[in-house]
Design an enzyme around this catalytic site. Structure first.
Site, PDB file in Angstrom:
ATOM      1  N   LYS A 281     -36.686  -8.255  31.395  1.00 27.04           N
ATOM      2  CA  LYS A 281     -34.833  -8.224  31.622  1.00 27.04           C
ATOM      3  C   LYS A 281     -33.775  -7.947  31.180  1.00 27.04           C
ATOM      4  O   LYS A 281     -33.187  -7.290  31.457  1.00 27.04           O
ATOM      5  CB  LYS A 281     -34.619  -9.445  32.335  1.00 27.04           C
TER       6      LYS A 281
ATOM      7  N   TYR B 175     -40.891 -11.899  28.564  1.00 26.09           N
ATOM      8  CA  TYR B 175     -40.434 -11.863  30.697  1.00 26.09           C
ATOM      9  C   TYR B 175     -39.246 -11.307  29.533  1.00 26.09           C
ATOM     10  O   TYR B 175     -38.494 -10.139  30.087  1.00 26.09           O
ATOM     11  CB  TYR B 175     -40.883 -12.705  31.191  1.00 26.09           C
TER      12      TYR B 175
HETATM   13  P1  NAP Z   1     -43.559 -12.639  43.843  1.00 23.49           P
HETATM   14  O1  NAP Z   1     -43.250 -13.866  45.031  1.00 23.49           O
HETATM   15  O2  NAP Z   1     -43.937 -12.915  42.728  1.00 23.49           O
HETATM   16  O3  NAP Z   1     -43.510 -11.025  43.702  1.00 23.49           O
HETATM   17  C1  NAP Z   1     -43.579 -10.493  43.151  1.00 23.49           C
HETATM   18  C2  NAP Z   1     -43.695  -8.641  44.075  1.00 23.49           C
HETATM   19  O4  NAP Z   1     -43.004  -7.834  42.925  1.00 23.49           O
HETATM   20  C3  NAP Z   1     -45.068  -9.135  44.818  1.00 23.49           C
HETATM   21  O5  NAP Z   1     -44.880  -8.192  45.453  1.00 23.49           O
HETATM   22  C4  NAP Z   1     -45.891  -8.152  43.798  1.00 23.49           C
HETATM   23  O6  NAP Z   1     -47.015  -7.813  44.685  1.00 23.49           O
HETATM   24  C5  NAP Z   1     -44.565  -6.996  43.124  1.00 23.49           C
HETATM   25  N1  NAP Z   1     -45.358  -6.296  42.342  1.00 23.49           N
HETATM   26  C6  NAP Z   1     -46.231  -6.831  41.120  1.00 23.49           C
HETATM   27  N2  NAP Z   1     -46.709  -6.328  39.823  1.00 23.49           N
HETATM   28  C7  NAP Z   1     -46.624  -4.639  40.819  1.00 23.49           C
HETATM   29  C8  NAP Z   1     -46.488  -3.513  40.699  1.00 23.49           C
HETATM   30  N3  NAP Z   1     -47.631  -2.634  39.206  1.00 23.49           N
HETATM   31  N4  NAP Z   1     -45.879  -2.219  41.849  1.00 23.49           N
HETATM   32  C9  NAP Z   1     -45.307  -3.475  42.751  1.00 23.49           C
HETATM   33  N5  NAP Z   1     -45.038  -4.458  42.944  1.00 23.49           N
HETATM   34  C10 NAP Z   1     -45.928  -5.389  42.085  1.00 23.49           C
HETATM   35  O7  NAP Z   1     -42.080 -13.155  42.212  1.00 23.49           O
HETATM   36  P2  NAP Z   1     -40.645 -13.102  42.746  1.00 23.49           P
HETATM   37  O8  NAP Z   1     -40.296 -13.953  42.026  1.00 23.49           O
HETATM   38  O9  NAP Z   1     -40.330 -12.883  44.550  1.00 23.49           O
HETATM   39  O10 NAP Z   1     -40.260 -11.890  41.841  1.00 23.49           O
HETATM   40  C11 NAP Z   1     -39.049 -10.722  42.204  1.00 23.49           C
HETATM   41  C12 NAP Z   1     -38.595 -10.145  41.230  1.00 23.49           C
HETATM   42  O11 NAP Z   1     -37.383 -11.224  41.143  1.00 23.49           O
HETATM   43  C13 NAP Z   1     -39.009  -9.825  39.906  1.00 23.49           C
HETATM   44  O12 NAP Z   1     -38.730  -9.436  39.756  1.00 23.49           O
HETATM   45  C14 NAP Z   1     -38.784 -11.481  39.131  1.00 23.49           C
HETATM   46  O13 NAP Z   1     -38.947 -10.993  37.708  1.00 23.49           O
HETATM   47  C15 NAP Z   1     -37.117 -11.557  40.310  1.00 23.49           C
HETATM   48  N6  NAP Z   1     -37.193 -13.080  39.459  1.00 23.49           N
HETATM   49  C16 NAP Z   1     -37.278 -13.451  39.788  1.00 23.49           C
HETATM   50  C17 NAP Z   1     -36.868 -15.716  39.919  1.00 23.49           C
HETATM   51  C18 NAP Z   1     -37.668 -16.607  40.498  1.00 23.49           C
HETATM   52  O14 NAP Z   1     -36.470 -17.983  39.160  1.00 23.49           O
HETATM   53  N7  NAP Z   1     -38.696 -16.430  41.405  1.00 23.49           N
HETATM   54  C19 NAP Z   1     -35.521 -16.226  38.642  1.00 23.49           C
HETATM   55  C20 NAP Z   1     -35.476 -14.238  38.515  1.00 23.49           C
HETATM   56  C21 NAP Z   1     -35.735 -13.452  38.481  1.00 23.49           C
HETATM   57  P3  NAP Z   1     -48.689  -8.026  44.572  1.00 23.49           P
HETATM   58  O15 NAP Z   1     -48.002  -9.212  45.869  1.00 23.49           O
HETATM   59  O16 NAP Z   1     -49.248  -7.063  44.534  1.00 23.49           O
HETATM   60  O17 NAP Z   1     -48.741  -9.015  43.380  1.00 23.49           O
END
Ligand code: NAP
Length: 240
Positions: free
Chosen positions: A167, A163
């Site tokens: 990033k 991961y």
């Molecule tokens: P999340 O709730 O798991 O949402 C992830 C989203 O990405 C979901 O809509 C998922 O779709 C989609 N996705 C995954 N694989 C995909 C693919 N092959 N094609 C299209 N869509 C896809 O997670 P989140 O925390 O909101 O994450 C959003 C972003 O923020 C990510 O890039 C993550 O790395 C980043 N981020 C998150 C955090 C944190 O603490 N949460 C911190 C730093 C950065 P499905 O519903 O179909 O699975």
């Protein structure tokens, strides 16, 4: 042609992507909700429409080139250009596995979505973003991608080779694309939303999606004097 600004958000059916779409909708954008699943995408569209926002679901799996090409053709035909691309879709698979025990397959799968998928969407959408008066790309990275934070002796960063390095690679992509387009109106930045309660971490994050989306929306709506090629969280720049 539609004169409302358009924003495409990948992975917009839930979590930070969904909240970002909502905020951009409130800011006056027509939001194109990228989702790899039709039902989840339609549900997100209907929630935002109920809130009075101009939202449209687009089938988009960042690992499937045919869906990326179809999405780009659709945007070209319907709008002629794209104002904002938020590369938000991301996965986290390793769940506490230390680097020396990580399977190559997990590393590859993580990069397939977080890095190669982000690249493929960016490459397909750049011709449309260039046609906007001031295109903006926000790559949703993570503070976990910061090499400086990972390597500091007192680092509290999660040890997660797949991961975190995906990033870091996203940040390298931000810098490379920003250099290519530095003499154009296009601005490309990385955002660190912070540790946020979503499915990605079993809702253990300490921040809300509302807080997480602040920096993303800010970078998506930068004026012409805003930065490009940077890495930001809501309190300011993040060290590379
Ligand atoms: P999340 O709730 O798991 O949402 C992830 C989203 O990405 C979901 O809509 C998922 O779709 C989609 N996705 C995954 N694989 C995909 C693919 N092959 N094609 C299209 N869509 C896809 O997670 P989140 O925390 O909101 O994450 C959003 C972003 O923020 C990510 O890039 C993550 O790395 C980043 N981020 C998150 C955090 C944190 O603490 N949460 C911190 C730093 C950065 P499905 O519903 O179909 O699975």
């Amino acid at each position: 042609m539609n004169h409302q600004k358009t924003a495409l958000i990948t992975g917009a059916n839930k979590g930070i992507g969904f909240e970002t779409a909502r905020r951009l909708g409130i800011n006056g954008f027509e939001v194109l909700l990228g989702s790899r699943d039709g039902q989840r995408g339609m549900k997100a569209q209907s929630v935002l429409k109920t809130e009075g926002l101009n939202a449209r679901f687009l089938l988009l799996d960042v690992t499937k080139q045919d869906t990326i090409d179809a999405a780009a053709s659709f945007i070209e035909q319907e709008y002629g250009s794209l104002d904002v691309l938020v590369n938000n879709a991301g996965i986290s698979l390793e769940k506490g596995i230390s680097p020396s025990r990580l399977e190559t397959a997990v590393l590859k799968e993580t990069f397939e979505t977080n890095f190669f998928g982000l690249f493929a969407v960016t490459r397909a959408m750049i011709p449309l973003l260039i046609k906007s008066e001031g295109g903006r790309i926000v790559n949703v990275s993570s503070g976990l991608g910061s090499l400086e934070r990972n390597s500091s002796p007192e680092s509290a960063s999660l040890l997660a080779l797949a991961y975190n390095s995906s990033k870091t690679a996203v940040n390298a992509m931000t810098v490379q694309f920003a250099r290519e387009f530095k003499n154009t109106p296009l601005k490309i930045n990385s955002a660190a939303p912070g540790y946020t309660a979503t499915d990605l971490n079993g809702f253990r994050g300490t921040r809300t999606v509302q807080q997480a989306s602040v920096v993303i929306v800010r970078l998506a709506t930068l004026d012409e004097n805003g930065p490009t090629g940077g890495f930001f969280e809501d309190t300011g720049p993040v060290p590379w």
